[in-house]
Write a protein that holds these residues in place. Structure first.
Motif, mmCIF file in Angstrom:
data_model
loop_
_atom_site.group_PDB
_atom_site.id
_atom_site.type_symbol
_atom_site.label_atom_id
_atom_site.label_comp_id
_atom_site.label_asym_id
_atom_site.label_seq_id
_atom_site.Cartn_x
_atom_site.Cartn_y
_atom_site.Cartn_z
ATOM 1 N N ARG A 79 -55.795 19.817 -33.134
ATOM 2 C CA ARG A 79 -57.242 18.937 -33.010
ATOM 3 C C ARG A 79 -57.400 17.212 -32.714
ATOM 4 N NH1 ARG A 79 -62.396 18.935 -33.782
ATOM 5 N NH2 ARG A 79 -63.537 17.842 -34.641
ATOM 6 N N ILE A 80 -56.060 16.847 -32.395
ATOM 7 C CA ILE A 80 -56.073 15.521 -31.967
ATOM 8 C C ILE A 80 -56.169 15.855 -30.450
ATOM 9 C CG2 ILE A 80 -55.332 13.494 -30.440
ATOM 10 C CD1 ILE A 80 -53.787 13.853 -33.650
ATOM 11 N N ALA A 81 -56.133 16.999 -29.013
ATOM 12 C CA ALA A 81 -56.563 16.682 -27.973
ATOM 13 C C ALA A 81 -57.250 17.352 -28.259
ATOM 14 C CB ALA A 81 -55.921 17.850 -27.564
ATOM 15 N N GLU A 82 -58.379 18.416 -29.455
ATOM 16 C CA GLU A 82 -60.112 18.319 -28.970
ATOM 17 C C GLU A 82 -60.820 17.722 -29.121
ATOM 18 O OE1 GLU A 82 -59.549 22.847 -31.100
ATOM 19 O OE2 GLU A 82 -60.503 21.107 -32.260
ATOM 20 N N VAL A 83 -60.340 16.077 -30.300
ATOM 21 C CA VAL A 83 -61.636 15.165 -29.800
ATOM 22 C C VAL A 83 -61.218 14.785 -29.053
ATOM 23 C CG1 VAL A 83 -61.630 13.532 -31.908
ATOM 24 C CG2 VAL A 83 -61.149 15.471 -32.480
ATOM 25 N N ILE A 84 -60.230 14.276 -28.052
ATOM 26 C CA ILE A 84 -60.032 13.417 -27.041
ATOM 27 C C ILE A 84 -60.806 14.206 -25.678
ATOM 28 C CG2 ILE A 84 -57.893 12.923 -25.138
ATOM 29 C CD1 ILE A 84 -56.492 12.368 -27.369
ATOM 30 N N MET A 85 -61.357 15.408 -26.248
ATOM 31 C CA MET A 85 -62.038 15.409 -24.860
ATOM 32 C C MET A 85 -63.605 15.709 -24.987
ATOM 33 S SD MET A 85 -60.323 16.492 -22.316
ATOM 34 C CE MET A 85 -60.875 17.636 -21.412
ATOM 35 N N LEU A 86 -63.621 16.445 -26.688
ATOM 36 C CA LEU A 86 -64.898 15.785 -26.957
ATOM 37 C C LEU A 86 -65.644 14.607 -26.861
ATOM 38 C CD1 LEU A 86 -67.338 17.524 -28.215
ATOM 39 C CD2 LEU A 86 -66.681 16.806 -30.220
ATOM 40 N N THR A 87 -64.755 13.495 -26.619
ATOM 41 C CA THR A 87 -65.360 11.667 -27.112
ATOM 42 C C THR A 87 -65.228 11.256 -25.434
ATOM 43 O OG1 THR A 87 -63.323 11.560 -27.987
ATOM 44 C CG2 THR A 87 -65.220 11.817 -29.943
ATOM 45 N N GLY A 88 -64.844 11.884 -25.204
ATOM 46 C CA GLY A 88 -64.279 11.617 -23.146
ATOM 47 C C GLY A 88 -63.241 10.288 -23.108
ATOM 48 N N LEU A 89 -62.559 10.777 -24.082
ATOM 49 C CA LEU A 89 -61.101 9.857 -24.399
ATOM 50 C C LEU A 89 -59.976 10.096 -23.172
ATOM 51 C CD1 LEU A 89 -60.992 9.066 -28.287
ATOM 52 C CD2 LEU A 89 -61.620 7.379 -25.921
ATOM 53 N N LYS A 90 -59.558 10.682 -22.216
ATOM 54 C CA LYS A 90 -58.503 11.422 -21.597
ATOM 55 C C LYS A 90 -58.197 10.280 -21.437
ATOM 56 C CE LYS A 90 -57.713 14.820 -19.319
ATOM 57 N NZ LYS A 90 -58.059 16.205 -18.214
ATOM 58 N N ASP A 91 -59.073 10.345 -20.284
ATOM 59 C CA ASP A 91 -58.559 9.005 -19.450
ATOM 60 C C ASP A 91 -57.625 7.461 -20.247
ATOM 61 O OD1 ASP A 91 -58.832 10.667 -17.031
ATOM 62 O OD2 ASP A 91 -60.633 9.895 -16.466
ATOM 63 N N GLU A 92 -58.204 7.625 -21.391
ATOM 64 C CA GLU A 92 -57.829 6.764 -22.273
ATOM 65 C C GLU A 92 -57.339 6.231 -22.904
ATOM 66 O OE1 GLU A 92 -59.796 3.586 -20.645
ATOM 67 O OE2 GLU A 92 -60.015 4.848 -19.099
ATOM 68 N N GLN A 93 -56.030 7.341 -23.230
ATOM 69 C CA GLN A 93 -55.790 8.199 -24.775
ATOM 70 C C GLN A 93 -54.245 7.702 -24.852
ATOM 71 O OE1 GLN A 93 -54.387 12.195 -25.273
ATOM 72 N NE2 GLN A 93 -55.797 12.715 -22.768
ATOM 73 N N HIS A 94 -53.503 6.942 -23.388
ATOM 74 C CA HIS A 94 -52.368 6.434 -23.267
ATOM 75 C C HIS A 94 -52.209 4.701 -23.664
ATOM 76 C CE1 HIS A 94 -51.046 10.680 -23.618
ATOM 77 N NE2 HIS A 94 -51.044 10.374 -22.093
ATOM 78 N N LYS A 95 -53.188 4.418 -23.477
ATOM 79 C CA LYS A 95 -54.013 2.726 -23.946
ATOM 80 C C LYS A 95 -53.946 2.222 -25.139
ATOM 81 C CE LYS A 95 -56.658 2.491 -19.218
ATOM 82 N NZ LYS A 95 -58.436 1.955 -18.926
ATOM 83 N N LYS A 96 -53.341 0.552 -25.873
ATOM 84 C CA LYS A 96 -53.997 0.500 -26.246
ATOM 85 C C LYS A 96 -55.882 0.385 -26.587
ATOM 86 C CE LYS A 96 -49.420 -2.617 -27.968
ATOM 87 N NZ LYS A 96 -49.317 -3.520 -27.889
ATOM 88 N N ILE A 97 -56.272 -0.012 -27.745
ATOM 89 C CA ILE A 97 -57.308 -0.002 -28.689
ATOM 90 C C ILE A 97 -57.446 -1.226 -27.238
ATOM 91 C CG2 ILE A 97 -59.131 -0.319 -30.254
ATOM 92 C CD1 ILE A 97 -57.151 1.781 -32.108
ATOM 93 N N ALA A 98 -56.757 -2.513 -28.394
ATOM 94 C CA ALA A 98 -57.558 -3.787 -27.222
ATOM 95 C C ALA A 98 -57.795 -3.801 -25.977
ATOM 96 C CB ALA A 98 -56.249 -4.728 -27.648
ATOM 97 N N GLN A 99 -57.189 -3.360 -24.882
ATOM 98 C CA GLN A 99 -57.250 -2.715 -23.935
ATOM 99 C C GLN A 99 -58.735 -1.846 -22.899
ATOM 100 O OE1 GLN A 99 -53.512 -0.420 -22.801
ATOM 101 N NE2 GLN A 99 -53.072 -1.993 -21.162
ATOM 102 N N LEU A 100 -59.379 -1.484 -24.191
ATOM 103 C CA LEU A 100 -60.586 -0.679 -24.574
ATOM 104 C C LEU A 100 -61.606 -1.162 -24.461
ATOM 105 C CD1 LEU A 100 -59.467 2.550 -26.354
ATOM 106 C CD2 LEU A 100 -59.198 1.895 -23.686
ATOM 107 N N SER A 101 -62.972 -1.445 -23.562
ATOM 108 C CA SER A 101 -64.062 -1.674 -23.357
ATOM 109 C C SER A 101 -64.891 -1.790 -24.567
ATOM 110 C CB SER A 101 -65.367 -0.667 -21.651
ATOM 111 O OG SER A 101 -65.539 -0.189 -22.320
ATOM 112 N N LYS A 102 -65.568 -1.736 -25.181
ATOM 113 C CA LYS A 102 -66.422 -1.495 -25.732
ATOM 114 C C LYS A 102 -66.998 -0.273 -26.570
ATOM 115 C CE LYS A 102 -69.396 -3.376 -30.206
ATOM 116 N NZ LYS A 102 -70.399 -4.741 -30.439
ATOM 117 N N GLY A 103 -67.499 -0.050 -25.324
ATOM 118 C CA GLY A 103 -67.922 1.352 -25.748
ATOM 119 C C GLY A 103 -66.729 2.173 -25.373
ATOM 120 N N TYR A 104 -65.804 2.161 -25.135
ATOM 121 C CA TYR A 104 -64.724 3.015 -25.702
ATOM 122 C C TYR A 104 -64.205 2.491 -26.615
ATOM 123 C CZ TYR A 104 -63.840 5.293 -20.185
ATOM 124 O OH TYR A 104 -64.232 6.475 -19.624
#
Length: 236
Positions: free
Chosen positions: A111-136
């Motif tokens: 389910r996590i893999a599905e949700v990552i693909m659905l929400t377009g987080l594939k390239d960001e999934q190994h980052k810390k949330i603090a490193q993400l833009s507000k959109g991500y």
């Protein structure tokens, strides 16, 4: 019907935040919930999600009363609050695993893999949330809201503070999610309502001023755009 509110009232000390409001929404629609600041939008949403108790009246999600069966209704709801509370020291994968464990998902890895693909987080999934833009970060919030595959999504101003490109991306994602879910969202962006909402509910000073289908807007309010309708119904 998906969300049914009947004579809902909420009082803070001497002030009525919600004054006996009632509405029923269709299923698999994007419903725009509009109103000025302080109109009662967030109070309604927090009550629908079970964060605030029902003081008077009733709320049902897919026919189930949230007071009579709070756990069952919460399982069918995904909620993204206005101030998207994320643990910024956690990694994207980590927070999704944490959320999946809270929902006791048996197929969490899939389910996590599905949700990552659905929400377009594939390239960001190994980052810390603090490193993400507000959109991500908003995408992570949406991923957390849908990880248990709820039937109803309640989104409190999901595009606030985003740049135009990010707004378009999140709107597109919401439209994709609404193919088989009901999405109840608040927003101050009238273009957003015109772009994606099939239903519109306008609240002002704790009272429902109107509830109509987008397809009926031109008949009900000929010659007026959403901004003009909003002003017409909320100036007092």
């Amino acid at each position: 019907m998906s969300i049914e509110v009947k004579e809902l009232t909420k009082t803070y000390k001497q002030q009525k935040a919600l004054d006996c409001i009632s509405f029923t929404t269709s299923s698999n629609h994007i419903i725009g919930f509009l109103g000025p600041n302080g109109a009662g939008k967030s109070t309604t949403m927090k009550t629908l999600t079970g964060i605030l108790p029902v003081e008077q009246g009733s709320c049902k999600i897919n026919g189930v009363d949230i007071t009579a069966n709070p756990l069952l209704t919460k399982k069918s709801i995904g909620y993204l609050p206005e101030n998207n509370p994320l643990y910024t020291d956690m990694y994207v994968q980590e927070i999704l695993h944490f959320e999946a464990s809270l929902h006791k998902l048996t197929n969490s890895k899939q389910r996590i893999a599905e949700v990552i693909m659905l929400t377009g987080l594939k390239d960001e999934q190994h980052k810390k949330i603090a490193q993400l833009s507000k959109g991500y970060k908003q995408r992570v919030g949406l991923a957390l809201a849908i990880i248990h595959d709820p039937q109803v999504l309640i989104l409190d101003e999901p595009t606030t503070g985003l740049d135009p490109n990010q707004i378009i991306e999140i709107r597109t994602l919401i439209q994709q999610l609404a193919i088989n879910k009901t999405v109840f969202l608040s927003t101050h962006i009238m273009q957003e309502v015109e772009a994606i909402c099939q239903e519109v509910i306008i609240i002002h000073k704790g009272q429902i001023k109107d509830h109509f289908l987008a397809e009926d807007r031109n008949v009900k309010y000929p010659g007026l755009n959403m901004e003009e309708i909003f002003v017409k119904l909320t100036i007092s």
